[in-house]
Design a protein around this motif. Structure first.
Motif, PDB file in Angstrom:
ATOM      1  N   SER A  48       0.963  -1.258   0.160  1.00  0.00           N
ATOM      2  CA  SER A  48       0.129  -0.034   0.081  1.00  0.00           C
ATOM      3  C   SER A  48       0.890   1.183   0.067  1.00  0.00           C
ATOM      4  O   SER A  48       0.567   2.290  -0.801  1.00  0.00           O
ATOM      5  CB  SER A  48      -0.944   0.138   1.158  1.00  0.00           C
ATOM      6  N   TYR A  49       1.866   1.279   1.044  1.00  0.00           N
ATOM      7  CA  TYR A  49       2.686   2.526   0.866  1.00  0.00           C
ATOM      8  C   TYR A  49       3.486   2.649  -0.402  1.00  0.00           C
ATOM      9  O   TYR A  49       3.616   3.711  -0.948  1.00  0.00           O
ATOM     10  CB  TYR A  49       3.752   2.259   2.104  1.00  0.00           C
ATOM     11  N   SER A  50       4.233   1.522  -1.088  1.00  0.00           N
ATOM     12  CA  SER A  50       4.665   1.409  -2.264  1.00  0.00           C
ATOM     13  C   SER A  50       3.904   2.015  -3.406  1.00  0.00           C
ATOM     14  O   SER A  50       4.230   2.925  -4.268  1.00  0.00           O
ATOM     15  CB  SER A  50       5.365   0.216  -2.480  1.00  0.00           C
ATOM     16  N   LEU A  51       2.556   1.602  -3.409  1.00  0.00           N
ATOM     17  CA  LEU A  51       1.703   2.200  -4.475  1.00  0.00           C
ATOM     18  C   LEU A  51       1.295   3.643  -4.335  1.00  0.00           C
ATOM     19  O   LEU A  51       1.240   4.326  -5.383  1.00  0.00           O
ATOM     20  CB  LEU A  51       0.658   1.497  -4.538  1.00  0.00           C
ATOM     21  N   LEU A  52       1.259   4.140  -3.052  1.00  0.00           N
ATOM     22  CA  LEU A  52       1.108   5.607  -2.888  1.00  0.00           C
ATOM     23  C   LEU A  52       2.209   6.392  -3.234  1.00  0.00           C
ATOM     24  O   LEU A  52       2.073   7.279  -3.796  1.00  0.00           O
ATOM     25  CB  LEU A  52       0.653   5.738  -1.244  1.00  0.00           C
ATOM     26  N   LEU A  53       3.231   5.832  -2.873  1.00  0.00           N
ATOM     27  CA  LEU A  53       4.641   6.648  -3.449  1.00  0.00           C
ATOM     28  C   LEU A  53       4.728   6.816  -5.044  1.00  0.00           C
ATOM     29  O   LEU A  53       4.970   7.682  -5.642  1.00  0.00           O
ATOM     30  CB  LEU A  53       5.669   5.980  -2.866  1.00  0.00           C
ATOM     31  N   GLY A  54       4.637   5.555  -5.636  1.00  0.00           N
ATOM     32  CA  GLY A  54       4.827   5.510  -6.767  1.00  0.00           C
ATOM     33  C   GLY A  54       3.748   6.197  -7.425  1.00  0.00           C
ATOM     34  O   GLY A  54       4.098   6.845  -8.552  1.00  0.00           O
ATOM     35  N   ALA A  55       2.528   6.388  -7.218  1.00  0.00           N
ATOM     36  CA  ALA A  55       1.463   7.200  -7.834  1.00  0.00           C
ATOM     37  C   ALA A  55       1.730   8.866  -7.584  1.00  0.00           C
ATOM     38  O   ALA A  55       1.688   9.476  -8.566  1.00  0.00           O
ATOM     39  CB  ALA A  55      -0.027   6.925  -7.258  1.00  0.00           C
ATOM     40  N   GLU A  56       2.009   9.097  -6.408  1.00  0.00           N
ATOM     41  CA  GLU A  56       2.695  10.688  -6.475  1.00  0.00           C
ATOM     42  C   GLU A  56       3.823  10.693  -7.121  1.00  0.00           C
ATOM     43  O   GLU A  56       3.993  12.100  -7.552  1.00  0.00           O
ATOM     44  CB  GLU A  56       3.105  10.656  -4.651  1.00  0.00           C
ATOM     45  N   MET A  57       4.526   9.822  -7.412  1.00  0.00           N
ATOM     46  CA  MET A  57       5.803  10.045  -8.211  1.00  0.00           C
ATOM     47  C   MET A  57       5.446  10.127  -9.993  1.00  0.00           C
ATOM     48  O   MET A  57       6.174  10.436 -10.889  1.00  0.00           O
ATOM     49  CB  MET A  57       6.776   9.082  -8.173  1.00  0.00           C
ATOM     50  N   GLY A  58       4.123   9.759 -10.046  1.00  0.00           N
ATOM     51  CA  GLY A  58       3.593   9.881 -11.437  1.00  0.00           C
ATOM     52  C   GLY A  58       3.795   8.685 -12.333  1.00  0.00           C
ATOM     53  O   GLY A  58       3.649   8.535 -13.461  1.00  0.00           O
ATOM     54  N   LEU A  59       3.979   7.448 -11.808  1.00  0.00           N
ATOM     55  CA  LEU A  59       3.993   6.118 -12.531  1.00  0.00           C
ATOM     56  C   LEU A  59       2.482   6.004 -12.942  1.00  0.00           C
ATOM     57  O   LEU A  59       1.629   6.111 -12.500  1.00  0.00           O
ATOM     58  CB  LEU A  59       4.430   4.950 -11.445  1.00  0.00           C
ATOM     59  N   ASP A  60       2.582   5.355 -14.444  1.00  0.00           N
ATOM     60  CA  ASP A  60       1.589   4.863 -15.024  1.00  0.00           C
ATOM     61  C   ASP A  60       1.284   3.611 -14.261  1.00  0.00           C
ATOM     62  O   ASP A  60       1.580   3.046 -13.651  1.00  0.00           O
ATOM     63  CB  ASP A  60       1.858   4.966 -16.359  1.00  0.00           C
ATOM     64  N   PRO A  61       0.024   3.145 -14.937  1.00  0.00           N
ATOM     65  CA  PRO A  61      -0.759   1.988 -14.377  1.00  0.00           C
ATOM     66  C   PRO A  61       0.053   0.799 -14.573  1.00  0.00           C
ATOM     67  O   PRO A  61       0.188  -0.015 -13.473  1.00  0.00           O
ATOM     68  CB  PRO A  61      -2.107   1.809 -14.818  1.00  0.00           C
ATOM     69  N   GLY A  62       0.534   0.507 -15.591  1.00  0.00           N
ATOM     70  CA  GLY A  62       1.556  -0.417 -15.700  1.00  0.00           C
ATOM     71  C   GLY A  62       2.546  -0.534 -14.771  1.00  0.00           C
ATOM     72  O   GLY A  62       2.980  -1.604 -14.586  1.00  0.00           O
ATOM     73  N   GLU A  63       3.178   0.588 -14.637  1.00  0.00           N
ATOM     74  CA  GLU A  63       4.290   0.512 -13.621  1.00  0.00           C
ATOM     75  C   GLU A  63       3.942   0.290 -12.102  1.00  0.00           C
ATOM     76  O   GLU A  63       4.625  -0.235 -11.366  1.00  0.00           O
ATOM     77  CB  GLU A  63       5.006   1.933 -13.880  1.00  0.00           C
ATOM     78  N   LEU A  64       2.712   0.916 -11.982  1.00  0.00           N
ATOM     79  CA  LEU A  64       2.390   0.299 -10.505  1.00  0.00           C
ATOM     80  C   LEU A  64       1.769  -1.009 -10.530  1.00  0.00           C
ATOM     81  O   LEU A  64       2.205  -1.519  -9.351  1.00  0.00           O
ATOM     82  CB  LEU A  64       1.142   1.410 -10.529  1.00  0.00           C
ATOM     83  N   LYS A  65       1.596  -1.812 -11.361  1.00  0.00           N
ATOM     84  CA  LYS A  65       1.234  -3.063 -11.281  1.00  0.00           C
ATOM     85  C   LYS A  65       2.577  -3.723 -10.966  1.00  0.00           C
ATOM     86  O   LYS A  65       2.758  -4.775 -10.383  1.00  0.00           O
ATOM     87  CB  LYS A  65       0.650  -3.472 -12.555  1.00  0.00           C
ATOM     88  N   ASP A  66       3.493  -3.537 -11.895  1.00  0.00           N
ATOM     89  CA  ASP A  66       4.992  -4.163 -11.738  1.00  0.00           C
ATOM     90  C   ASP A  66       5.404  -3.773 -10.098  1.00  0.00           C
ATOM     91  O   ASP A  66       6.140  -4.594  -9.491  1.00  0.00           O
ATOM     92  CB  ASP A  66       5.991  -3.495 -12.633  1.00  0.00           C
ATOM     93  N   LEU A  67       5.309  -2.698  -9.555  1.00  0.00           N
ATOM     94  CA  LEU A  67       5.590  -2.110  -8.204  1.00  0.00           C
ATOM     95  C   LEU A  67       4.831  -3.045  -7.263  1.00  0.00           C
ATOM     96  O   LEU A  67       5.503  -3.328  -6.293  1.00  0.00           O
ATOM     97  CB  LEU A  67       5.351  -0.605  -8.141  1.00  0.00           C
ATOM     98  N   TRP A  68       3.610  -3.255  -7.602  1.00  0.00           N
ATOM     99  CA  TRP A  68       2.797  -4.117  -6.816  1.00  0.00           C
ATOM    100  C   TRP A  68       3.373  -5.391  -6.645  1.00  0.00           C
ATOM    101  O   TRP A  68       3.439  -5.935  -5.224  1.00  0.00           O
ATOM    102  CB  TRP A  68       1.352  -3.982  -7.333  1.00  0.00           C
TER     103      TRP A  68
END
Length: 417
Positions: A239-259
């Motif tokens: 959850s924390y990683s996704l919040l950080l990634g979204a705040e940094m402008g990662l796109d949905p595909g990159e957020l899925k990889d981060l997840w």
């Protein structure tokens, strides 16, 4: 050594605009063909368009964009106000929007409809196409969910794959005429035949991905049970990683990889002895060295996965910007973004979690510790995103879990429901 440094040792793009441009280009190409040949060339142009859409569906991995193109083309050829594709959720016995277009799209995108209910639900249940040119006179019609759009007429055709209804393609309101025609129905049956199998393939892929992610999450959470003091750690770090990634402008595909990377970041601890994982006291030097091996062991476990972001997320989430981390002593930008994000999320959760030999820090104290080692232990960009989220009260589990659900819905509306 700061608290953040100590904990690190212990715990061991938006595609929307591009899609719209591609849809617009497809529309203009089709219009040019029809204009060039006159009315007599309309049928030839229709078949050429169908062949083009079929080729796009066969070659593209971006199903959403191709379906948008298909619907935009159907709207142009049949001259209608708007269109949509409903998909069947077999588990819940409902229909939901796979693609929805038009003025009311934003308001109705999350709408679900029981099979057999309404005109579209009836078509899905009967597997028989219908044209209803006066919806107000049809007893199955219960009105529009939003006042921004008024439905007058519906053309609905089932999408059949291997003899089963997997969805319904729907056109609304003919433009410049009162009624849908037999020609409109013929065209949409051809469209439906082309669209059904790619949609079913997407459903099967989503189901396989859902099963894989569920298995990965179950494995990570099972591993957590070896350490009774870190229950829920994986979900919080995700959850924390996704919040950080979204705040940094990662796109949905990159957020899925981060997840996925965040879920598996500690998978290497499966090789750490229980006496070390569950030790109710700080680790000694030898134990800390054994614990550090989890990054390399974890990388070996996930090396076969196709996502290029998972491996560095697992191997490098204990690297430091100043080069003093492990296992490779990477420096600055040598550390990929995923592990830089996970490092902040992981450390924040460790600092705010209590253990038998020390109480967890308050969120405010943990945030101050993280900010104090920006540029030394942590990436300044990630810390800046963390600080912005924390200061605005948006760095919390509920927000992270909501973001996770929204990401899941992008390519798997059934699994996210």
């Amino acid at each position: 050594m700061t608290q953040a440094e100590a904990e690190a040792t212990e715990i061991d793009r938006p595609g929307g605009q591009a899609a719209r441009e591609e849809v617009g280009a497809a529309d203009r190409q089709g219009e040019a063909r029809v204009a060039a040949g006159g009315a007599g060339a309309d049928r030839v142009a229709e078949y050429e368009t169908l062949l083009e859409i079929n080729a796009r569906l066969a070659s593209s991995l971006d199903l959403g964009t191709v379906l948008e193109i298909a619907l935009s083309t159907a709207e142009r050829i049949c001259r209608v106000e708007t269109s949509s594709i409903w998909e069947v959720d077999d588990e819940r016995g409902e229909l939901f929007f796979r693609v929805v277009r038009g003025r009311a799209a934003g308001e109705i995108r999350g709408l679900r409809l029981p099979l057999g209910q309404g005109i579209v639900g009836s078509v899905a249940q009967s597997a028989v196409a219908e044209v209803v040119n006066d919806v107000a006179a049809d007893p199955r019609w219960h009105g529009d969910p939003q006042e921004v759009f008024q439905t007058r007429a519906i053309l609905a055709v089932p999408l059949l794959a291997n003899g089963r209804v997997v969805g319904v393609v729907q056109l609304l309101n003919p433009v410049g005429r009162e009624r849908f025609t037999d020609d409109d129905l013929r065209r949409m049956r051809l469209f439906a035949g082309i669209l059904a199998h790619p949609l079913q393939n997407a459903r099967l892929y989503a189901a396989q991905r859902r099963q894989f992610l569920n298995m990965v999450t179950a494995l990570a959470e099972t591993l957590e049970k070896k350490d009774p003091y870190t229950g829920g750690h994986v979900r919080r770090v995700v959850s924390y990683s996704l919040l950080l990634g979204a705040e940094m402008g990662l796109d949905p595909g990159e957020l899925k990889d981060l997840w996925l990377a965040a879920t598996l970041h500690d998978i290497g601890k499966i090789g750490v002895p229980d006496r070390i994982l569950g030790k109710p006291a700080p680790l000694d030097r030898e134990e800390a060295e054994i614990m550090r091996r989890h990054t390399v062991d974890g990388a070996s476990i996930v090396a076969h996965l196709s996502s290029p972001h998972v491996l560095p997320g697992v191997r490098s989430h204990h690297e430091r910007i100043d080069g003093a981390g492990y296992p490779d002593g990477l420096l600055g930008e040598q550390i990929p973004l995923a592990p830089r994000v996970i490092a902040v999320a992981d450390t924040y959760d460790a600092m705010t979690t209590s253990r038998p030999y020390r109480r967890g820090l308050s969120p405010e104290r943990a945030a101050a510790e993280i900010e104090s080692v920006s540029g030394k232990q942590f990436c300044p960009r990630v810390v800046a995103a963390f600080s912005a989220l924390f200061a605005s009260g948006r760095f919390d589990l509920a927000a992270g879990e909501a973001l996770l659900r929204s990401i899941s819905e992008l390519d798997d509306p059934i699994g996210a429901a």
